[in-house]
Every structure is written in structure tokens, then in C-alpha cells.
Design a protein around this motif. Structure first.
Motif, PDB file in Angstrom:
ATOM      1  N   ASN A  59      29.608  57.987 -26.573  1.00 39.81           N
ATOM      2  CA  ASN A  59      29.372  57.096 -25.433  1.00 39.81           C
ATOM      3  C   ASN A  59      29.847  55.672 -25.713  1.00 39.81           C
ATOM      4  O   ASN A  59      30.277  54.966 -24.798  1.00 39.81           O
ATOM      5  CB  ASN A  59      27.895  57.111 -25.039  1.00 39.81           C
ATOM      6  N   THR A  60      29.789  55.257 -26.961  1.00 42.43           N
ATOM      7  CA  THR A  60      30.282  53.928 -27.326  1.00 42.43           C
ATOM      8  C   THR A  60      31.803  53.867 -27.222  1.00 42.43           C
ATOM      9  O   THR A  60      32.367  52.867 -26.799  1.00 42.43           O
ATOM     10  CB  THR A  60      29.810  53.555 -28.747  1.00 42.43           C
ATOM     11  N   ASP A  62      33.543  55.765 -25.172  1.00 37.64           N
ATOM     12  CA  ASP A  62      33.871  55.986 -23.757  1.00 37.64           C
ATOM     13  C   ASP A  62      33.690  54.660 -23.015  1.00 37.64           C
ATOM     14  O   ASP A  62      32.681  54.413 -22.367  1.00 37.64           O
ATOM     15  CB  ASP A  62      32.960  57.081 -23.176  1.00 37.64           C
ATOM     16  N   ASN A  64      34.917  53.220 -20.329  1.00 35.28           N
ATOM     17  CA  ASN A  64      34.732  53.123 -18.876  1.00 35.28           C
ATOM     18  C   ASN A  64      33.575  53.988 -18.365  1.00 35.28           C
ATOM     19  O   ASN A  64      33.341  54.072 -17.162  1.00 35.28           O
ATOM     20  CB  ASN A  64      36.023  53.446 -18.125  1.00 35.28           C
ATOM     21  N   LYS A  65      32.867  54.637 -19.291  1.00 36.56           N
ATOM     22  CA  LYS A  65      31.647  55.405 -18.979  1.00 36.56           C
ATOM     23  C   LYS A  65      31.876  56.507 -17.952  1.00 36.56           C
ATOM     24  O   LYS A  65      31.016  56.791 -17.127  1.00 36.56           O
ATOM     25  CB  LYS A  65      30.515  54.478 -18.518  1.00 36.56           C
ATOM     26  N   ASP A  66      33.039  57.199 -18.054  1.00 37.57           N
ATOM     27  CA  ASP A  66      33.310  58.291 -17.115  1.00 37.57           C
ATOM     28  C   ASP A  66      32.992  59.665 -17.707  1.00 37.57           C
ATOM     29  O   ASP A  66      33.248  60.693 -17.090  1.00 37.57           O
ATOM     30  CB  ASP A  66      34.759  58.247 -16.626  1.00 37.57           C
ATOM     31  N   GLU A  73      41.235  54.842 -24.767  1.00 37.55           N
ATOM     32  CA  GLU A  73      39.926  54.669 -25.415  1.00 37.55           C
ATOM     33  C   GLU A  73      39.974  55.216 -26.842  1.00 37.55           C
ATOM     34  O   GLU A  73      39.407  54.620 -27.769  1.00 37.55           O
ATOM     35  CB  GLU A  73      38.841  55.390 -24.615  1.00 37.55           C
TER      36      GLU A  73
END
Length: 187
Positions: A59-60, A62, A64-66, A73
Motif C-alpha cells: 500500500n505504501t 501504491d 495513487n491508491k488504486d 510506482e
């Protein structure tokens, strides 16, 4: 693309082409899911704390949090690990430790992350409890039981032994070896 572009600029064209080829071989869609990330790094079947840590690393990365790590990334993450300046790495570590995303690290978060790291990397020189107590004793300047980003960066940068310990504990070179070797798992 903004923040990722500067990271990509630091890696030369030959490296980028080689990494792109490997990334696309592992992930033909161009989007690396959490499951594919764990498969690529052979990180399935971990205990719950270690699994949570791997999720947090994913998650870190990622940005753009998609829910996927795309090639930019991926390159930004690799560049941070290989060539990142210490303050960039410390900001990343802070973000990783701040599991609830509230802008500070408490003892429970640090203890949880360090316990998970031990489960993945094996034995460390001290227990998670000793590590957590030592970090807070050294850098929690206002003794409120929480570390702000400023406390964390200033404290770690000013203590070479703590900086070395944190860097070793969160060494991602094994991740890089897997990526660079092009080892293929069935995804």
C-alpha cells in the motif's frame, strides 16, 4: 505522474528497459496486484502480523491508491530502495510504520511492524519490545508516547546507531534480488 517522474529520471535507460521487461513478464497487464506482489516475492502463507506488514509495504508503494502497483510506482519504489536519500527513506519508513495513517507512530504500531519484520527476515539483535522501547526512549522528545514525522526524522538522523539499526531491519535487498533475478512464480 508528478512525484514518480523524478524517481524514474534517476534510473538510466538501460536499467529502466531491463526492469520494464521483467515487470511486464511478471505482470503482463502492467498492473501488479497485492496477490501478484506476494507471489513475486514468495510471501504467501505468512503469520497474520507479517502478512499485514507485506500489505502495508504494498500500500505504501501504491502511490495513487488504486489497489495496483503500475510500472511508474514500481520504478519509484525500486529507486527509493536503491538510490533514495536518507530523508526520503525515513519518510517512507514513517509512512510504513504509521499503520493507521494518523500522522504519528505509537508504540503499538512500531511494535507490530517490528514483530512482523522479524517474522519475515528472521532473528534480529533485539526483541521487538526492546527495539520499540529503545526507539521511543531515544527520539520521543516530548515523551507523549507518539512520534511525529519531525521527531522521527530528526531523531533517527541524529543517532547513527539507530539509523543503522533501522536501515538493517528494513533492508529490502532480498526484494531487489528477486526482482533483478527475474525469478518467475506462477501468478
Amino acid at each position: 505522474m508528478g512525484a514518480s517522474t523524478s524517481a524514474v529520471d534517476d534510473i538510466n535507460a538501460a536499467d529502466t528497459h531491463q526492469l520494464y521487461t521483467k515487470f511486464m513478464k511478471e505482470c503482463p497487464s502492467g498492473q501488479l496486484s497485492l496477490y501478484e506482489f506476494k507471489t513475486l516475492l514468495d510471501l504467501h502463507g505468512l503469520n497474520p502480523q507479517a502478512d499485514t506488514y507485506v500489505d502495508q509495504v504494498f500500500n505504501t508503494f501504491d502511490l495513487n491508491k488504486d489497489g495496483f502497483i503500475d510500472f511508474l510506482e514500481f520504478i519509484a519504489a525500486i529507486n527509493l530502495v536503491i538510490r533514495g536519500k536518507i530523508d526520503q527513506k525515513l519518510k517512507w519508513y514513517f509512512k510504513l510504520y504509521d499503520a493507521d495513517g494518523n500522522g504519528s507512530i505509537d508504540k503499538k504500531e512500531l511494535l507490530s511492524i517490528f514483530t512482523a519484520i522479524q517474522a519475515i527476515n528472521g532473528h534480529q539483535s533485539m526483541t521487538p519490545e526492546e527495539f520499540t522501547d529503545m526507539v521511543f526512549q531515544k527520539i520521543d522528545v516530548n515523551s507523549d508516547g507518539e512520534l511525529t514525522l519531525e521527531e522521527f526524522i530528526n531523531g533517527v538522523e541524529s543517532d547513527t546507531s539507530l539509523l543503522e539499526l533501522i536501515s538493517k531491519s528494513f533492508d529490502l535487498s532480498n526484494v531487489l534480488k528477486v526482482i533483478q533475478s527475474g525469478r518467475r512464480h506462477s501468478i
